[in-house]
Design an enzyme around this catalytic site. Sequence first.
Site, PDB file in Angstrom:
ATOM      1  N   HIS A  85       0.860  -1.192   0.000  1.00  0.00           N
ATOM      2  CA  HIS A  85       0.000   0.000   0.000  1.00  0.00           C
ATOM      3  C   HIS A  85       0.898   1.245   0.000  1.00  0.00           C
ATOM      4  CE1 HIS A  85      -2.821   3.087   1.172  1.00  0.00           C
ATOM      5  NE2 HIS A  85      -3.785   2.273   0.780  1.00  0.00           N
ATOM      6  N   GLU A 157      -4.007   2.082  -7.431  1.00  0.00           N
ATOM      7  CA  GLU A 157      -4.406   3.191  -6.566  1.00  0.00           C
ATOM      8  C   GLU A 157      -3.510   4.395  -6.840  1.00  0.00           C
ATOM      9  OE1 GLU A 157      -6.608   1.721  -2.829  1.00  0.00           O
ATOM     10  OE2 GLU A 157      -4.488   1.667  -2.374  1.00  0.00           O
TER      11      GLU A 157
HETATM   12  P1  PGA Z   1      -9.712   5.854  -0.011  1.00  0.00           P
HETATM   13  O1  PGA Z   1      -8.503   4.862   0.297  1.00  0.00           O
HETATM   14  O2  PGA Z   1     -10.840   5.017  -0.579  1.00  0.00           O
HETATM   15  O3  PGA Z   1     -10.049   6.469   1.316  1.00  0.00           O
HETATM   16  O4  PGA Z   1      -9.224   6.858  -1.005  1.00  0.00           O
HETATM   17  C1  PGA Z   1      -8.209   3.787  -0.540  1.00  0.00           C
HETATM   18  C2  PGA Z   1      -6.983   3.076  -0.042  1.00  0.00           C
HETATM   19  O5  PGA Z   1      -6.055   3.727   0.467  1.00  0.00           O
HETATM   20  O6  PGA Z   1      -6.886   1.844  -0.149  1.00  0.00           O
END
Ligand code: PGA
Length: 233
Positions: A85, A157
Amino acid sequence: MIVALNNKSNLTKDEFLKYQEELGTIDAKSVLILCASPLNIANFNLTNCYLGSQNVSKDLVGAHTGEVAASQLKSYGVDYCIVGHSERRTDQKETNEEIAQKIKNLYEQGITPILCVGETKAEREEGKVNDVIEEEIRIATAKLTDKQKEELIVAYEPIWSIGTGLIPTNEEIIEVFDLIKGLLPTTKVLYGGSANEKNIDELKQCKTIDGYLLGGLSLKPDLLKVFLEKLEK
Ligand code: PGA
């Protein structure tokens, strides 16, 4: 569809127990994966979700103070685990090589990794999106078998999108998904970053998205229900 819920470092014990009562009422067609914070893993009691972790140690069980080994996660019923992450890549300076080691440890325990990849705002502006993501994937998956690549889940992401309310256009998402699916043709790819009950109608027009990784929304079961209803309509 796969919908993974990333609680991050939220929810005390009592809050988590109450949260689970609400989450337990959700009847979704999607595969739900609850990535609880480490201590809350021990209190998981849902039957409508799989249990996920947000991290695993790069080391095996033994003398590694403060770490949680893959075999320990398995013993608590963890079936999925987020790795790489962006918050950990930034805060804990996790490298692609360490992430590859974590993925190896997870597969040895039969836990499915959810590998997060994504670019910063500056990298996007400098036209480096493909280079960054290609390198993250190449190193993390270098030693995987075809079967492991098939089982792997990747979450795209964009770092500038996490928790900010900003999301890429569908064209930008499709471009990155094409890249990822070109490198890993059998891997499921999720989108993560400010996905919510308001933008899901637009996001779901991207037919290439196999599911979502939700941070903020994971903490709001009522809005999560709305998200799932719209997603599954
Ligand atoms: P968010 O986070 O949906 O709050 O943008 C997603 C993540 O960090 O996995």
